[in-house]
Each structure stands twice: as structure tokens, then as C-alpha cells.
Enzyme design. Structure first.
Site, PDB file in Angstrom:
ATOM      1  N   GLU A 133       0.819  -1.313   0.095  1.00  0.00           N
ATOM      2  CA  GLU A 133       0.052   0.039   0.022  1.00  0.00           C
ATOM      3  C   GLU A 133       0.761   1.241  -0.008  1.00  0.00           C
ATOM      4  OE1 GLU A 133      -2.494   2.414   3.371  1.00  0.00           O
ATOM      5  OE2 GLU A 133      -2.342   0.329   3.730  1.00  0.00           O
ATOM      6  N   THR A 144      -4.458   5.690   2.866  1.00  0.00           N
ATOM      7  CA  THR A 144      -5.135   7.266   3.118  1.00  0.00           C
ATOM      8  C   THR A 144      -5.852   7.744   1.752  1.00  0.00           C
ATOM      9  OG1 THR A 144      -2.931   7.153   4.163  1.00  0.00           O
ATOM     10  CG2 THR A 144      -4.228   9.140   4.354  1.00  0.00           C
ATOM     11  N   LYS A 162     -11.282  -2.546   7.568  1.00  0.00           N
ATOM     12  CA  LYS A 162     -10.041  -2.265   8.116  1.00  0.00           C
ATOM     13  C   LYS A 162     -10.112  -1.443   9.615  1.00  0.00           C
ATOM     14  CE  LYS A 162      -6.722   1.447   7.856  1.00  0.00           C
ATOM     15  NZ  LYS A 162      -5.892   2.590   6.884  1.00  0.00           N
TER      16      LYS A 162
END
Length: 214
Positions: free
Chosen positions: A42, A71, A131
């Protein structure tokens, strides 16, 4: 296709969170992580040249490694990331339009959640995995408890995961874990210690899979 990519993403039990790493070192870092067995990388959007690095890593690895954006706060950022080649979208928050757009594009969506209600909402809106963030605040017991009534929802804890506690989160029912600073170590990156980073990645993957397949 997304089913195959999803299986590949979680296959190592570890998704590496690459945040604010010198763009000139990202490829070396990625190589160490991949050689260490990490199946998902990521790149957070608050990193320099994040979109370019996502595109570059995707071109470099194809489907051998799953490359995603982190993000991601809104649909616009998701669109920009997917256009660059991102296979998955990792968000710290829960936003329905981002989830729905990402799934329309056939990509993996992993929104950030903190409560059972957010877990449920994210999942029914189309998230592939939720998440749990920050995992260090909620802890493994939260995942174990919430997996009782919400057992069908795949959970990936992120935030504060390290070699000492990753086994506890996976034992509690997590499908994999997002790992940042304890794996993507700034001290090793600064000294260009790529072999040491590869060995660290192997340690995480070994510990994750030992717990998952017991």
C-alpha cells in the site's frame, strides 16, 4: 478478477503500509518486501509522488504483487488511484461513495471502521474487507468479540501491529494485518539496509502464516 486479487492480497497475511518514504527508495523497499513474501503493498496518498509510484510498481510487478493506495479519503482520490493502476483502495474512514465507486471499477475496497455498526455498514455498501483502525486502541479482544455476531465480515486490523502482537490479531479472527512502521522501518530504509528489511518481512510473513494455519 477481483476475487483472485483479493485472495492474493491476503495470501501472505501481511499488507505493508508504505508511508512517506523517499520516492527514490520505494522501489528498493518494495523489492525487499516482495522477496520477503509480502503479497500486498500500500502506497499512502500522503506520500510524495504517490500516484506515480503506484503506477510504477504496478507496471513492475503486474499481478505478482497486489498494489494499492492508502489514506484514500474520497471518491476523487479513489478515481485518481485506480486510474494509476491501484488494485485496492485502503481508507482510514468510512465513505459510501468511495466504496461504491471502487466496486463499480472492479477493485478491492477496504474502508476504515471503528465500531460494529461501521463494520456492518461498510460491508453492506460493498466493502470486501473492513479495516479496523486504529487496531492498537481496540486490540485483539475487540476483533474476537465482534466476530461473534459479525463473523461473515472479513477484518484487517491496521495501526500498531508488530511482530509481538500480529499473532494475537490473527488468532482473534483477522484475515490479515496491515503493518506500517514496525515492518517498513525508517531506520533501515535510511541506511539502505535492504537485506535486513527482506529478513524482517520474512519474519512477519512466517509468524502470520504460522498463526493462521495452526
Amino acid at each position: 478478477m477481483s476475487g483472485y486479487l483479493l485472495d492474493k492480497l491476503v495470501s501472505s497475511g501481511v499488507v505493508a503500509v508504505i508511508r512517506r518514504v523517499d520516492p527514490g527508495k520505494v522501489n528498493y523497499l518494495a523489492n525487499s518486501l516482495v522477496k520477503g513474501g509480502v503479497s500486498g503493498l500500500e502506497i499512502t496518498l500522503d506520500s510524495k509522488e504517490s500516484i506515480r509510484k503506484i503506477s510504477e510498481l504496478k507496471d513492475l510487478y503486474g499481478e505478482r504483487v497486489i498494489i494499492g493506495a492508502g489514506t484514500v479519503l474520497n471518491k476523487h482520490q479513489a478515481k485518481e488511484s485506480i486510474n494509476a493502476g491501484a488494485d485496492f483502495i485502503f481508507a482510514p474512514t468510512l465513505d459510501r461513495s468511495t466504496i461504491e465507486y471502487t466496486k463499480e471499477k472492479g477493485k478491492i475496497m477496504i474502508p476504515g471502521v471503528f465500531t460494529p455498526t461501521e463494520m456492518y455498514e461498510g460491508y453492506i455498501w460493498g466493502a470486501d474487507i473492513v479495516k479496523v483502525f486504529p487496531a492498537s486502541v481496540l486490540g485483539p479482544q475487540f476483533i474476537k468479540d465482534v466476530k461473534g455476531p459479525l463473523n461473515d465480515i472479513p477484518v484487517m486490523p491496521t495501526g500498531g501491529i508488530n511482530l509481538d502482537n500480529i499473532k494475537d490479531f490473527l488468532k482473534a479472527g483477522a484475515i490479515a494485518a496491515g503493518v506500517g512502521g514496525s515492518l517498513v522501518k525508517n531506520s533501515l530504509i535510511e541506511r539502505n539496509e535492504w537485506v535486513e528489511l527482506e529478513e524482517l518481512a520474512k519474519s512477519f510473513v512466517t509468524k502470520a502464516n504460522k498463526e493462521r494455519w495452526l
